[in-house]
Design a protein around this motif. Structure first.
Motif, mmCIF file in Angstrom:
data_model
loop_
_atom_site.group_PDB
_atom_site.id
_atom_site.type_symbol
_atom_site.label_atom_id
_atom_site.label_comp_id
_atom_site.label_asym_id
_atom_site.label_seq_id
_atom_site.Cartn_x
_atom_site.Cartn_y
_atom_site.Cartn_z
ATOM 1 N N GLU A 1 0.822 -1.212 0.000
ATOM 2 C CA GLU A 1 0.000 0.000 0.000
ATOM 3 C C GLU A 1 0.857 1.264 0.000
ATOM 4 N N ILE A 2 1.990 1.206 0.703
ATOM 5 C CA ILE A 2 2.883 2.364 0.781
ATOM 6 C C ILE A 2 3.428 2.717 -0.598
ATOM 7 N N PHE A 3 3.895 1.713 -1.348
ATOM 8 C CA PHE A 3 4.477 1.985 -2.667
ATOM 9 C C PHE A 3 3.405 2.356 -3.689
ATOM 10 N N GLU A 4 2.204 1.857 -3.491
ATOM 11 C CA GLU A 4 1.110 2.296 -4.365
ATOM 12 C C GLU A 4 0.811 3.776 -4.136
ATOM 13 N N GLU A 5 0.795 4.179 -2.859
ATOM 14 C CA GLU A 5 0.575 5.585 -2.534
ATOM 15 C C GLU A 5 1.727 6.441 -3.054
ATOM 16 N N LEU A 6 2.935 5.894 -2.984
ATOM 17 C CA LEU A 6 4.118 6.606 -3.476
ATOM 18 C C LEU A 6 4.010 6.858 -4.982
ATOM 19 N N LEU B 1 1.594 9.663 -5.609
ATOM 20 C CA LEU B 1 2.222 10.954 -5.321
ATOM 21 C C LEU B 1 3.136 11.380 -6.467
ATOM 22 N N GLU B 2 3.911 10.438 -7.008
ATOM 23 C CA GLU B 2 4.833 10.767 -8.094
ATOM 24 C C GLU B 2 4.068 11.223 -9.341
ATOM 25 N N ARG B 3 2.928 10.575 -9.600
ATOM 26 C CA ARG B 3 2.126 10.992 -10.754
ATOM 27 C C ARG B 3 1.590 12.407 -10.554
ATOM 28 N N LYS B 4 1.110 12.687 -9.330
ATOM 29 C CA LYS B 4 0.583 14.019 -9.023
ATOM 30 C C LYS B 4 1.682 15.075 -9.128
ATOM 31 N N LEU B 5 2.888 14.726 -8.661
ATOM 32 C CA LEU B 5 4.011 15.670 -8.723
ATOM 33 C C LEU B 5 4.358 15.999 -10.177
ATOM 34 N N LYS B 6 4.393 14.969 -11.040
ATOM 35 C CA LYS B 6 4.733 15.194 -12.457
ATOM 36 C C LYS B 6 3.657 16.015 -13.142
ATOM 37 N N GLU B 7 2.382 15.702 -12.790
ATOM 38 C CA GLU B 7 1.277 16.467 -13.379
ATOM 39 C C GLU B 7 1.332 17.934 -12.971
ATOM 40 N N ALA B 8 1.866 18.189 -11.757
ATOM 41 C CA ALA B 8 1.969 19.566 -11.269
ATOM 42 C C ALA B 8 3.216 20.259 -11.805
ATOM 43 N N ALA C 1 4.193 8.695 2.631
ATOM 44 C CA ALA C 1 3.206 7.812 2.003
ATOM 45 C C ALA C 1 2.483 6.982 3.060
ATOM 46 N N TYR C 2 3.225 6.447 4.028
ATOM 47 C CA TYR C 2 2.606 5.654 5.098
ATOM 48 C C TYR C 2 1.659 6.516 5.923
ATOM 49 N N GLY C 3 2.077 7.752 6.203
ATOM 50 C CA GLY C 3 1.231 8.649 6.972
ATOM 51 C C GLY C 3 -0.073 8.960 6.265
ATOM 52 N N LEU C 4 -0.022 9.119 4.943
ATOM 53 C CA LEU C 4 -1.219 9.455 4.174
ATOM 54 C C LEU C 4 -2.240 8.322 4.170
ATOM 55 N N ILE C 5 -1.751 7.076 4.153
ATOM 56 C CA ILE C 5 -2.698 5.946 4.117
ATOM 57 C C ILE C 5 -3.150 5.528 5.516
ATOM 58 N N ILE D 1 3.971 18.396 -2.152
ATOM 59 C CA ILE D 1 3.065 17.356 -1.642
ATOM 60 C C ILE D 1 2.114 17.944 -0.599
ATOM 61 N N SER D 2 2.631 18.825 0.264
ATOM 62 C CA SER D 2 1.781 19.425 1.302
ATOM 63 C C SER D 2 0.607 20.178 0.687
#
Length: 742
Positions: A635-640, A643-650, A682-686, A713-714
């Motif tokens: 789950e952690i790496f899926e969340e990671l 996040l990486e996709r969102k960062l690239k999109e931004a 990532a762990y904190g978010l899930i 990310i924040s």
């Protein structure tokens, strides 16, 4: 054996008279038949057949035991007294007999009353005597001194002088003890003058008292002069001067005196060994401390409580916490000092969890804690970094008697600052009454730790307005706050006003702050010139600050020079080699990076493994770079990945210079994604509801890429993320960091 007929009346039946034959040796009162005197004989030892109930003695006829000597009679009665009611009966008899002004009996009476804890009654007896002699004065002064009523003891000594009674060698040691215990140095000096006046400069007991007086009053050099003038040094003499040096922050001198003592073949006692162990604890001389431990066992002192405490403290401070705990466990009922030694030892050796567990065990047993216990446990909580644990500790303090203790509140301010909440730290600061410079400084340091430079400066001005003079720690916090906030001009001004306005000599910490301040702002040449003009030899922290700045701005030549100086001063610290390697890597000098790694291998050094901790529901979870050992790793790496996709999109572009290895771009990008703080986020978010603040602790400095990514990310996840790295706190919120990217 001759028998004496005694008329005895039982308390339980006052109307019944019985005759008992009692051996003369058991009779306490040699009174005449003409004397009708009721005396409680319950404390005296009679044969079993006469001791079935408390007895009162009316009279008996025997002049053979004491004859006509009342001094011997009442002295014997006083020696056998065990309660105030016995004293009252004897006192009444003295008044009836007209002997209340007998100095011998009065002195005996005061001694016995004092020994029974009836010092105020002893004083009333003393006051009845119109012309007390030196022995009676000694008795009341001794009584006050032994009951820690030192001001009363000195008051009686002053009255004694007004009365024109010359003190003797028994008076002065108790007077000196009172002076040293208060302490009142000026009074002690006057007593010292009287010692010469009355000719007691050669009396070893009086001189020992002087050594202890000056040592306890911080006048260790005067204590040494008195000690050196002693012709007949007893173990008390040696112990007094050794203890004096140990208590006055001169452990090496204490150990030197102890060595001289052993050369004179003086056998140490338990008290002297306590001071020697304290000295070895201060210098962290573990091996020498072990030899003293052997001496303790050889002399049969291994179960002395004070020595057990000293040994526990010594082993704990020197890092041998397992040995310390074994000594701690030897005590059936450890006192609070021993608990404190163990908790403090754990806390100061990085065993924070053990310190907190021991504290919990202590309070579960309803053992009364003190401010030292609280302060040591707060230090451990600060090391753990858990805000939830910090709040639990604060609640405990709020319910305790130490709520307004300035030392405890100072520790709480530091704890909250290190656990990520400078606002909670400020709330403790605001509720603390009678704030001293330590409290103000702790809050300023806390603001500095969180990069809130303007708040630190405002608080500094409020401190001055309150009339509190800053100290050197205040300026460390102030300069650190300016440094972490990029307030170069302000920091420069505060550094120069330290000595000019407040007379505070800058220390290495202050110089290192200024070098870091200038270096981070890009003023590398100015920082170097500043170092060259320092009035003291630059320490490793100063050169380390310059090396760190050179890495930021890729100034290889100056960085190499700084590294050379650092290696000379601290050749076995792996962190310095890593800094140089990072400098070379940032300049893409991969051959030089390889050379640094070879140097580290040759010296047996290795880089610390980076990790990040995140607190979830009061529990800390640890992550390493690329860590897949966690039960929720999938789950952690899926969340990671999300996040990486969102960062690239931004539009986020990774700073691949943060990877300090010679890798291709794609490999670098993957490595950056797997840094420990990214896994923790990532762990904190899930694991937490939306909007929950994430609190992360990192053992190393955060890299530029992770810092930039965490800012974005924040904003993307609408969370505040608080990261504590090796140097300071970063508060990420809405795409910004509290450090201002400085």
């Amino acid at each position: 054996m001759a028998l004496n007929l005694v008329v005895v009346r039982r308390i339980s039946n006052c109307s019944l008279l019985s005759l008992y034959p009692i051996p003369a040796k058991f009779l306490p009162l040699p009174l005449t038949t003409a004397t009708l005197f009721e005396f409680d004989v319950s404390p005296f030892k009679f044969p079993k057949q006469y001791s079935s109930s408390p007895l009162h003695l009316d009279y008996y006829d025997d002049d053979s035991l004491y004859g006509s000597d009342p001094d011997m009679l009442y002295s014997s009665l006083l020696d056998n007294s065990t309660h105030k009611k016995h004293l009252l009966q004897i006192h009444a008899r003295l008044v009836v007999s007209g002997l209340q002004e007998n100095n011998f009996l009065a002195t005996k009476f005061v001694h016995v009353s004092s020994n029974l804890g009836e010092i105020h009654y002893a004083r009333s007896l003393f006051d009845e005597n119109p012309d007390p002699d030196v022995f009676l004065w000694n008795a009341i002064i001794r009584g006050y001194s032994r009951h820690s009523l030192y001001r009363d003891a000195l008051q009686m000594y002053s009255r004694m002088q007004v009365a024109g009674v010359i003190p003797d060698s028994f008076t002065l040691p108790y007077v000196l003890k009172a002076c040293s215990s208060l302490p009142v140095l000026e009074m002690g000096r006057r007593v010292h003058a009287q010692i010469f006046r009355y000719g007691f400069e050669s009396d070893v007991f009086v001189q020992n008292g002087l050594v202890a007086l000056y040592a306890k009053c911080g006048e260790i050099n005067r204590a040494r002069i008195v000690f050196d003038g002693l012709y007949d040094r007893t173990i008390v003499s040696w112990t007094s001067i050794i203890s004096g040096y140990a208590q006055n922050g001169q452990p090496l001198e204490a150990l030197k005196i102890f060595s001289q003592m052993r050369q004179f073949n003086v056998k140490p006692d338990a008290i002297s060994l306590v001071s020697v162990l304290r000295a070895y604890t201060d210098v962290e001389g573990l091996e020498q401390g072990k030899s003293i431990h052997s001496c303790v066992i050889k002399l049969g002192f291994e179960f002395e409580p004070d020595l057990l405490i000293s040994l526990t403290a010594m082993y704990a401070k020197c890092g041998e916490v397992i040995v310390a705990k074994s000594l701690f466990d030897q005590m059936e009922i450890p006192n609070v000092i021993l608990w404190n030694a163990m908790i403090s030892g754990y806390a100061k050796n990085g065993c924070a969890d053990e310190a907190i567990n021991l504290f919990r065990k202590m309070i579960s047993k309803n053992i009364r804690t003190d401010s030292v216990t609280a302060s040591s446990t707060i230090l451990a909580c600060a090391q753990v970094g858990s805000l939830e644990l910090a709040r639990w500790m604060d609640d405990y303090i709020n319910r305790s008697e130490y709520r307004n203790d300035v030392f405890v509140n100072t520790a709480l301010i530091d704890m909250y600052a290190k656990c990520g909440s400078v606002d909670f730290a400020r709330s403790v600061f605001d509720r603390t009454p009678d704030k001293d410079v330590v409290v103000w400084s702790a809050m300023i340091v806390g603001y500095g730790l969180h990069g809130r430079g303007h708040e630190a400066i405002n608080l500094f001005h409020a401190m001055k307005y309150a009339g509190v003079e800053p100290n050197d720690v205040t300026f460390v916090g102030l300069l650190s706050a300016c440094n972490h906030s990029g307030l170069v001009q302000k920091g420069w001004e505060y550094f120069h006003c330290m000595k000019k306005e407040y007379g505070i000599e800058p220390r290495h910490q202050h110089y290192a702050c200024v070098v870091d301040l200038l270096g981070r702002a890009g003023y590398l040449d100015e920082a170097y010139e500043f170092i060259m003009k320092m009035p003291i030899e630059p320490a490793v922290t100063v050169w380390g600050a310059l090396l760190s700045a050179c890495k930021i701005y890729r100034h290889v030549t100056l960085g190499e020079y700084a590294a050379e100086r650092v290696f000379m001063l601290d050749p076995l610290n792996a962190g310095h080699y890593v800094q140089l390697s990072n400098l070379y890597a940032s300049a893409r000098m991969w051959d030089c990076v390889a050379k640094v790694r070879v140097m580290m291998r040759e010296k047996g050094l290795s880089k610390d493994l980076g990790y990040s901790l995140i607190e979830i529901n009061g529990k800390l979870q640890a992550f390493h770079v690329g860590d897949k050992s966690h039960p929720k790793s999938k789950e952690i790496f899926e969340e990671l990945e999300k996040l990486e996709r969102k960062l690239k999109e931004a539009g986020f572009v990774p700073d691949t210079d943060s990877v300090l290895h010679d890798l291709n771009y794609e490999e670098k990008e993957v490595t950056l994604c797997n840094h420990s703080e990214r896994l923790a986020i990532a762990y904190g978010l899930i694991s937490t509801p939306l909007g929950t603040t994430l609190r992360i602790t990192k053992n190393l400095r955060a890299c530029v890429n992770c810092h930039s990514a965490t800012k974005l990310i924040s904003k993307l996840v609408s969370r505040e993320i608080v990261v504590r790295d090796a140097n300071r706190f970063h508060h990420f919120k809405d795409g910004f960091c509290s450090c201002g990217d400085y």
